[in-house]
Design a protein around this motif. Structure first.
Motif, PDB file in Angstrom:
ATOM      1  N   VAL A  90       0.839  -1.200   0.000  1.00 15.70           N
ATOM      2  CA  VAL A  90       0.000   0.000   0.000  1.00 15.70           C
ATOM      3  C   VAL A  90       0.872   1.248   0.000  1.00 15.70           C
ATOM      4  O   VAL A  90       1.754   1.408   0.843  1.00 15.70           O
ATOM      5  N   THR A  91       0.639   2.137  -0.968  1.00 21.04           N
ATOM      6  CA  THR A  91       1.333   3.421  -1.024  1.00 21.04           C
ATOM      7  C   THR A  91       0.526   4.454  -0.247  1.00 21.04           C
ATOM      8  O   THR A  91      -0.661   4.621  -0.477  1.00 21.04           O
ATOM      9  N   VAL A  92       1.168   5.123   0.695  1.00 22.23           N
ATOM     10  CA  VAL A  92       0.487   6.161   1.470  1.00 22.23           C
ATOM     11  C   VAL A  92       1.086   7.521   1.141  1.00 22.23           C
ATOM     12  O   VAL A  92       2.268   7.633   0.829  1.00 22.23           O
ATOM     13  N   ARG A  93       0.267   8.557   1.184  1.00 20.35           N
ATOM     14  CA  ARG A  93       0.694   9.896   0.804  1.00 20.35           C
ATOM     15  C   ARG A  93       0.889  10.832   1.985  1.00 20.35           C
ATOM     16  O   ARG A  93       1.332  11.955   1.811  1.00 20.35           O
ATOM     17  N   ASN A  94       0.553  10.364   3.168  1.00 17.42           N
ATOM     18  CA  ASN A  94       0.648  11.261   4.323  1.00 17.42           C
ATOM     19  C   ASN A  94       0.751  10.421   5.585  1.00 17.42           C
ATOM     20  O   ASN A  94       0.203   9.324   5.656  1.00 17.42           O
ATOM     21  N   MET A  95       1.490  10.934   6.570  1.00 19.41           N
ATOM     22  CA  MET A  95       1.600  10.255   7.858  1.00 19.41           C
ATOM     23  C   MET A  95       1.601  11.310   8.952  1.00 19.41           C
ATOM     24  O   MET A  95       2.170  12.382   8.772  1.00 19.41           O
ATOM     25  N   HIS A  96       0.971  11.007  10.075  1.00 22.87           N
ATOM     26  CA  HIS A  96       0.917  11.946  11.198  1.00 22.87           C
ATOM     27  C   HIS A  96       1.842  11.458  12.318  1.00 22.87           C
ATOM     28  O   HIS A  96       1.399  11.134  13.420  1.00 22.87           O
ATOM     29  N   LEU A  97       3.123  11.399  12.010  1.00 20.84           N
ATOM     30  CA  LEU A  97       4.150  11.006  12.976  1.00 20.84           C
ATOM     31  C   LEU A  97       5.149  12.144  13.065  1.00 20.84           C
ATOM     32  O   LEU A  97       5.709  12.567  12.050  1.00 20.84           O
ATOM     33  N   TYR A  98       5.386  12.650  14.277  1.00 20.79           N
ATOM     34  CA  TYR A  98       6.148  13.883  14.429  1.00 20.79           C
ATOM     35  C   TYR A  98       7.221  13.771  15.505  1.00 20.79           C
ATOM     36  O   TYR A  98       6.993  13.193  16.571  1.00 20.79           O
ATOM     37  N   ALA A  99       8.389  14.343  15.200  1.00 20.31           N
ATOM     38  CA  ALA A  99       9.422  14.533  16.216  1.00 20.31           C
ATOM     39  C   ALA A  99       9.197  15.899  16.850  1.00 20.31           C
ATOM     40  O   ALA A  99       9.125  16.909  16.146  1.00 20.31           O
ATOM     41  N   LEU A 100       9.068  15.922  18.162  1.00 19.91           N
ATOM     42  CA  LEU A 100       8.804  17.167  18.878  1.00 19.91           C
ATOM     43  C   LEU A 100      10.082  17.682  19.533  1.00 19.91           C
ATOM     44  O   LEU A 100      10.925  16.900  19.964  1.00 19.91           O
ATOM     45  N   PRO A 101      10.230  18.995  19.614  1.00 17.14           N
ATOM     46  CA  PRO A 101      11.427  19.559  20.255  1.00 17.14           C
ATOM     47  C   PRO A 101      11.423  19.338  21.763  1.00 17.14           C
ATOM     48  O   PRO A 101      10.371  19.367  22.412  1.00 17.14           O
ATOM     49  N   LEU A 102      12.618  19.105  22.305  1.00 16.00           N
ATOM     50  CA  LEU A 102      12.803  18.951  23.743  1.00 16.00           C
ATOM     51  C   LEU A 102      13.934  19.863  24.186  1.00 16.00           C
ATOM     52  O   LEU A 102      15.043  19.796  23.648  1.00 16.00           O
ATOM     53  N   GLY A 103      13.654  20.727  25.150  1.00 13.57           N
ATOM     54  CA  GLY A 103      14.688  21.617  25.658  1.00 13.57           C
ATOM     55  C   GLY A 103      14.887  22.835  24.779  1.00 13.57           C
ATOM     56  O   GLY A 103      13.950  23.344  24.169  1.00 13.57           O
ATOM     57  N   GLY A 104      16.146  23.312  24.729  1.00  8.71           N
ATOM     58  CA  GLY A 104      16.432  24.529  23.974  1.00  8.71           C
ATOM     59  C   GLY A 104      16.056  25.764  24.768  1.00  8.71           C
ATOM     60  O   GLY A 104      15.583  25.693  25.905  1.00  8.71           O
ATOM     61  N   SER A 105      16.249  26.916  24.146  1.00 13.20           N
ATOM     62  CA  SER A 105      15.962  28.172  24.838  1.00 13.20           C
ATOM     63  C   SER A 105      14.482  28.321  25.172  1.00 13.20           C
ATOM     64  O   SER A 105      14.112  29.029  26.110  1.00 13.20           O
ATOM     65  N   SER A 106      13.616  27.644  24.402  1.00 10.89           N
ATOM     66  CA  SER A 106      12.178  27.733  24.649  1.00 10.89           C
ATOM     67  C   SER A 106      11.701  26.735  25.699  1.00 10.89           C
ATOM     68  O   SER A 106      10.525  26.727  26.057  1.00 10.89           O
ATOM     69  N   ARG A 107      12.628  25.870  26.176  1.00 13.76           N
ATOM     70  CA  ARG A 107      12.313  24.880  27.205  1.00 13.76           C
ATOM     71  C   ARG A 107      11.094  24.030  26.818  1.00 13.76           C
ATOM     72  O   ARG A 107      10.163  23.851  27.597  1.00 13.76           O
ATOM     73  N   ARG A 108      11.126  23.494  25.612  1.00 12.73           N
ATOM     74  CA  ARG A 108      10.036  22.642  25.143  1.00 12.73           C
ATOM     75  C   ARG A 108      10.044  21.311  25.877  1.00 12.73           C
ATOM     76  O   ARG A 108      11.084  20.793  26.254  1.00 12.73           O
TER      77      ARG A 108
END
Length: 342
Positions: A232-250
């Motif tokens: 099956v060929t898929v055109r979209n996926m909802h899998l995300y790498a989220l930021p951790l830390g940094g100056s914004s303290r995510r």
């Protein structure tokens, strides 16, 4: 070479081998994608893999898989040793591709956790496949959502299932398998034709949502879910790498406590880069939908050697993130205990 260097090299190699495996599967149905043996014969093997993966990303998608791999590939030094190592990885991927039964299991995820020698500092203890299968089979087979017609792939595509600490995707993969099984069972009992491929496509493109702060884990989650049915060929996926830390303290997916919309990293190239710092990177936002099921095995840690919450970052930054977590709990008025190892 430090133990941290060795861990990085191992996970990077696994990410490359995983992308190679997926390229081999795609080449069997896409004429414009070269098989691994032909790619490995190129005198400029790095350039040829880059061209193949860029074509797949731009024309077929699977961006969470091939974008991370391309970033690693282009960072490799130009040397005969690099070319030799890539050819050895390609040979290994070819051998794995011959075993289609193995592709339905979270094979690369298991290898990933074996390589992650300092898993305790990430709280990265993976969910066992039998436990995930039992949990999601019960959750999905015992629920009757009024809006879902289990014999209709489009109706099933309205389901929203999320894992906010998805790791290599074991729970999401188990959820998808349970949904497909129920579709087949309901269709047969109703005397209708089952469409497991359509259910798979609808779930991958719309129904499954995964978030993690380790971009390498997100890469493996994307491939594990897609490989469940590689035809099956898929055109979209909802899998995300989220930021951790940094100056914004995510705080990764914990930031959902402040609202359903988050900044995410379009390139998936480094979970420690916050959106304010990634000035040269393409940025986007995503909003968490209303969920039918939220399945998680959050990263727990023990306090034997001090508070290891956010143990994957430096000691100085760890204290800042722990303080930010307490602020989020107060601001959101959440009733939660954040004692590590409770």
């Amino acid at each position: 070479m430090t133990s941290n260097d060795l861990r990085i090299y191992r996970v990077a190699s696994l990410t490359l081998a995983n992308a190679m495996l997926f390229q081999e599967l795609i080449s069997q149905r896409e004429d414009h994608v070269r098989p691994l043996r032909k790619t490995a014969e190129s005198l400029d093997i790095v350039g040829e893999f880059n061209r193949q993966w860029k074509y797949i990303e731009n024309n077929i998608d699977f961006a969470p898989i091939f974008r991370v791999a391309r970033e690693i590939l282009l960072a490799l030094p130009s040397s005969p040793e690099t070319d030799k190592a890539l050819r050895r990885l390609a040979e290994s991927a070819i051998k794995i591709s011959r075993n289609r039964a193995a592709l339905r299991q979270d094979l690369m995820g298991r290898i990933f956790h074996r390589l992650l020698a300092d898993a305790k500092f990430f709280g990265a203890f993976y969910t066992k496949i039998p436990a995930a299968t039992l949990l999601l089979k019960l959750a999905i087979s015992e629920n009757n959502w009024a809006a879902v017609k289990w014999t209709d792939p489009d109706s099933i595509g309205q389901l929203r299932i999320a894992d906010l600490a998805c790791g290599t995707g074991t729970l999401l993969k188990a959820a998808m398998a349970a949904v497909v099984d129920r579709h087949i069972e309901e269709a047969i009992s109703s005397g209708e034709r089952a469409h497991p491929d359509e259910v798979h496509r609808n779930l991958v493109e719309n129904g499954l949502w995964g978030f993690d702060v380790l971009s390498s884990a997100v890469h493996l989650a994307a491939s594990a879910i897609a490989m469940h049915d590689p035809r099956v060929t898929v055109r979209n996926m909802h899998l995300y790498a989220l930021p951790l830390g940094g100056s914004s303290r995510r705080l990764g997916s914990i930031d959902f406590a402040k609202g359903k919309t988050l900044h995410v990293q379009k390139t998936l190239i480094g979970a420690s880069i916050g959106p304010e710092e990634a000035i040269t990177k393409k940025k986007m936002t995503t909003s968490l939908p209303s969920l039918h099921i939220c399945t998680m095995n959050p990263p727990f840690t023990r306090s034997v050697y001090g508070n290891l919450l956010f143990g994957g970052v430096s000691e100085a930054e760890r204290g800042e993130l722990q303080e930010r977590l307490r602020e989020v709990l107060d601001e959101s008025e959440l009733e939660a205990n954040i004692t590590s190892g409770l």
